[in-house]
Design a protein around this motif. Structure first.
Motif, PDB file in Angstrom:
ATOM      1  N   GLY A   7       0.948  -1.202  -0.081  1.00  0.00           N
ATOM      2  CA  GLY A   7       0.024  -0.052   0.079  1.00  0.00           C
ATOM      3  C   GLY A   7       0.595   1.254   0.050  1.00  0.00           C
ATOM      4  N   GLU A   8       2.013   1.295  -0.379  1.00  0.00           N
ATOM      5  CA  GLU A   8       3.130   2.457  -0.192  1.00  0.00           C
ATOM      6  C   GLU A   8       2.432   3.402  -1.168  1.00  0.00           C
ATOM      7  N   LEU A   9       2.044   2.927  -3.035  1.00  0.00           N
ATOM      8  CA  LEU A   9       1.536   4.131  -3.304  1.00  0.00           C
ATOM      9  C   LEU A   9       0.501   4.729  -2.744  1.00  0.00           C
ATOM     10  N   VAL A  10      -0.675   3.486  -1.793  1.00  0.00           N
ATOM     11  CA  VAL A  10      -2.127   4.165  -2.036  1.00  0.00           C
ATOM     12  C   VAL A  10      -1.741   5.718  -0.856  1.00  0.00           C
ATOM     13  N   ALA A  11      -0.309   5.061  -0.170  1.00  0.00           N
ATOM     14  CA  ALA A  11       0.115   6.077   0.797  1.00  0.00           C
ATOM     15  C   ALA A  11       0.269   7.061   0.984  1.00  0.00           C
ATOM     16  N   PHE A  12       1.267   7.224  -0.528  1.00  0.00           N
ATOM     17  CA  PHE A  12       1.775   8.824  -1.187  1.00  0.00           C
ATOM     18  C   PHE A  12       0.250   9.716  -1.125  1.00  0.00           C
ATOM     19  N   TYR A  13      -0.186   8.785  -2.251  1.00  0.00           N
ATOM     20  CA  TYR A  13      -1.950   9.849  -2.186  1.00  0.00           C
ATOM     21  C   TYR A  13      -2.846  10.438  -1.163  1.00  0.00           C
ATOM     22  N   GLU A  14      -2.640   8.791  -0.372  1.00  0.00           N
ATOM     23  CA  GLU A  14      -2.928   9.929   1.327  1.00  0.00           C
ATOM     24  C   GLU A  14      -2.482  11.415   1.578  1.00  0.00           C
ATOM     25  N   ARG A  15      -1.080  11.059   1.840  1.00  0.00           N
ATOM     26  CA  ARG A  15      -0.415  12.328   1.754  1.00  0.00           C
ATOM     27  C   ARG A  15      -0.649  13.491   1.300  1.00  0.00           C
ATOM     28  N   GLN A  16      -1.096  13.277  -0.051  1.00  0.00           N
ATOM     29  CA  GLN A  16      -1.199  14.034  -1.001  1.00  0.00           C
ATOM     30  C   GLN A  16      -2.861  14.992  -0.530  1.00  0.00           C
ATOM     31  N   GLY A  17      -3.610  14.071   0.140  1.00  0.00           N
ATOM     32  CA  GLY A  17      -4.674  15.015   0.673  1.00  0.00           C
ATOM     33  C   GLY A  17      -5.681  14.053  -0.147  1.00  0.00           C
ATOM     34  N   PHE A  18      -5.659  13.106  -0.840  1.00  0.00           N
ATOM     35  CA  PHE A  18      -6.587  12.023  -0.810  1.00  0.00           C
ATOM     36  C   PHE A  18      -7.086  11.185  -0.323  1.00  0.00           C
ATOM     37  N   THR A  19      -8.576  10.668  -0.190  1.00  0.00           N
ATOM     38  CA  THR A  19      -8.870   9.562   1.313  1.00  0.00           C
ATOM     39  C   THR A  19      -9.729   8.582   0.223  1.00  0.00           C
ATOM     40  N   PRO A  20      -9.291   7.447   0.196  1.00  0.00           N
ATOM     41  CA  PRO A  20      -9.773   6.057  -0.430  1.00  0.00           C
ATOM     42  C   PRO A  20     -10.825   5.583  -0.175  1.00  0.00           C
ATOM     43  N   THR A  21     -11.178   5.182  -1.992  1.00  0.00           N
ATOM     44  CA  THR A  21     -12.868   5.087  -1.605  1.00  0.00           C
ATOM     45  C   THR A  21     -12.907   3.728  -1.945  1.00  0.00           C
ATOM     46  N   GLU A  22     -13.168   3.695  -3.482  1.00  0.00           N
ATOM     47  CA  GLU A  22     -12.993   1.908  -3.456  1.00  0.00           C
ATOM     48  C   GLU A  22     -12.060   1.154  -4.005  1.00  0.00           C
ATOM     49  N   ARG A  23     -12.140   0.094  -3.594  1.00  0.00           N
ATOM     50  CA  ARG A  23     -10.809  -0.559  -4.455  1.00  0.00           C
ATOM     51  C   ARG A  23     -11.596  -1.702  -5.440  1.00  0.00           C
ATOM     52  N   PHE A  24     -10.779  -1.759  -6.244  1.00  0.00           N
ATOM     53  CA  PHE A  24     -10.864  -2.738  -7.221  1.00  0.00           C
ATOM     54  C   PHE A  24     -10.137  -3.962  -8.047  1.00  0.00           C
ATOM     55  N   LEU A  25     -10.817  -4.654  -9.201  1.00  0.00           N
ATOM     56  CA  LEU A  25      -9.948  -5.563  -9.829  1.00  0.00           C
ATOM     57  C   LEU A  25      -9.880  -5.420 -11.063  1.00  0.00           C
ATOM     58  N   SER A  26      -8.627  -5.230 -11.820  1.00  0.00           N
ATOM     59  CA  SER A  26      -8.968  -5.067 -13.002  1.00  0.00           C
ATOM     60  C   SER A  26      -7.721  -6.529 -13.536  1.00  0.00           C
ATOM     61  N   GLY A  27      -8.445  -7.681 -14.015  1.00  0.00           N
ATOM     62  CA  GLY A  27      -8.067  -8.989 -13.828  1.00  0.00           C
ATOM     63  C   GLY A  27      -7.815  -9.025 -12.693  1.00  0.00           C
ATOM     64  N   SER A  28      -5.553  -9.778 -12.409  1.00  0.00           N
ATOM     65  CA  SER A  28      -5.201 -10.244 -10.595  1.00  0.00           C
ATOM     66  C   SER A  28      -4.514  -8.470 -10.536  1.00  0.00           C
ATOM     67  N   TRP A  29      -4.503  -8.050 -11.435  1.00  0.00           N
ATOM     68  CA  TRP A  29      -4.356  -6.128 -10.704  1.00  0.00           C
ATOM     69  C   TRP A  29      -5.069  -5.080  -9.192  1.00  0.00           C
ATOM     70  N   PRO A  30      -4.483  -5.295  -7.972  1.00  0.00           N
ATOM     71  CA  PRO A  30      -5.619  -4.526  -7.622  1.00  0.00           C
ATOM     72  C   PRO A  30      -5.370  -3.404  -7.513  1.00  0.00           C
ATOM     73  N   GLY A  31      -5.847  -2.815  -7.033  1.00  0.00           N
ATOM     74  CA  GLY A  31      -6.491  -1.307  -7.071  1.00  0.00           C
ATOM     75  C   GLY A  31      -7.070  -0.312  -6.344  1.00  0.00           C
ATOM     76  N   GLN A  32      -7.008   0.641  -6.342  1.00  0.00           N
ATOM     77  CA  GLN A  32      -7.744   1.174  -5.416  1.00  0.00           C
ATOM     78  C   GLN A  32      -8.182   2.836  -6.402  1.00  0.00           C
ATOM     79  N   VAL A  33      -9.151   3.528  -5.961  1.00  0.00           N
ATOM     80  CA  VAL A  33      -9.641   4.873  -6.278  1.00  0.00           C
ATOM     81  C   VAL A  33      -9.961   5.448  -4.863  1.00  0.00           C
ATOM     82  N   LEU A  34      -8.686   6.779  -5.300  1.00  0.00           N
ATOM     83  CA  LEU A  34      -8.375   7.766  -4.268  1.00  0.00           C
ATOM     84  C   LEU A  34      -9.416   9.535  -4.989  1.00  0.00           C
ATOM     85  N   ALA A  35     -10.327   9.920  -3.940  1.00  0.00           N
ATOM     86  CA  ALA A  35     -11.081  11.039  -4.056  1.00  0.00           C
ATOM     87  C   ALA A  35     -10.261  12.259  -3.289  1.00  0.00           C
TER      88      ALA A  35
END
Length: 190
Positions: free
Chosen positions: A148-176
């Motif tokens: 989750g290092e990349l998610v944490a980077f976006y949180e430090r920039q003022g983003f809040t995690p919203t929904e998670r998703f899978l693109s095939g087997s690739w785990p993704g996170q949407v942030l707003a």
């Protein structure tokens, strides 16, 4: 300096991008793949240079002509890039926001300048561009693996995690991030 350029420090300047920047962006993406692979991360973007992936070079050329690209420069040399759009990629399993939004489709920095605040400066510019356009919502998606290092980077920039998703087997996170909009002059006079 034109209105859409913005200085963040004496070292980083952000300007509108265009077709002439496509090769520099591809080089940054290829460098990011090599950098991640050298650190054992082969899951986020795979092991093939981005420019050699099916459709990779063409995707970057489209980004630089059909979207709102921005390039970060240090001493006149491209060191980062960001692409804004009006929503998520239709190729991703991400629902539109249901309200006007700006969406960061691409964010990359030259790994030789890692840690220099390039990504943060580009995201601050995205927030300002979003606000300037009268839109309140800025969203981005990213790889949610690797601890989750990349998610944490976006949180430090003022983003809040919203929904998670899978693109095939690739785990993704949407942030707003809500950026607010400037009030109209008549509202400010009250």
């Amino acid at each position: 300096m034109i209105e859409t350029e913005r200085d963040f420090s004496p070292a980083i300047r952000i300007r509108p991008g265009g077709p002439a920047d496509a090769q520099a962006v591809l080089d940054m993406l290829d460098g990011a793949v090599a950098w991640m692979n050298a650190r054992g991360n082969t899951e986020q973007w795979g092991t093939t240079p981005y420019s050699a992936t099916a459709g990779g070079a063409e995707r970057v050329r489209r980004y630089m002509t059909e979207n709102a690209p921005f390039v970060a420069e240090a001493d006149g040399t491209p060191v980062g890039a960001m692409v804004l759009d009006s929503g998520p990629s239709p190729q991703m399993p991400i629902e539109p926001a249901g309200e006007p939004e700006r969406y960061v489709r691409l964010l990359v920095s030259d790994r030789r300048h890692a840690g220099g605040g390039i990504g943060a400066a580009l995201l601050a510019h995205a927030a300002e561009e979003t606000r300037r356009s009268g839109v309140e919502l800025l969203r981005v998606d990213c790889w949610a693996g690797g601890g989750g290092e990349l998610v944490a980077f976006y949180e430090r920039q003022g983003f809040t995690p919203t929904e998670r998703f899978l693109s095939g087997s690739w785990p993704g996170q949407v942030l707003a991030r809500r950026v607010g909009v400037p009030r109209a002059r008549s509202d400010q006079a009250r």
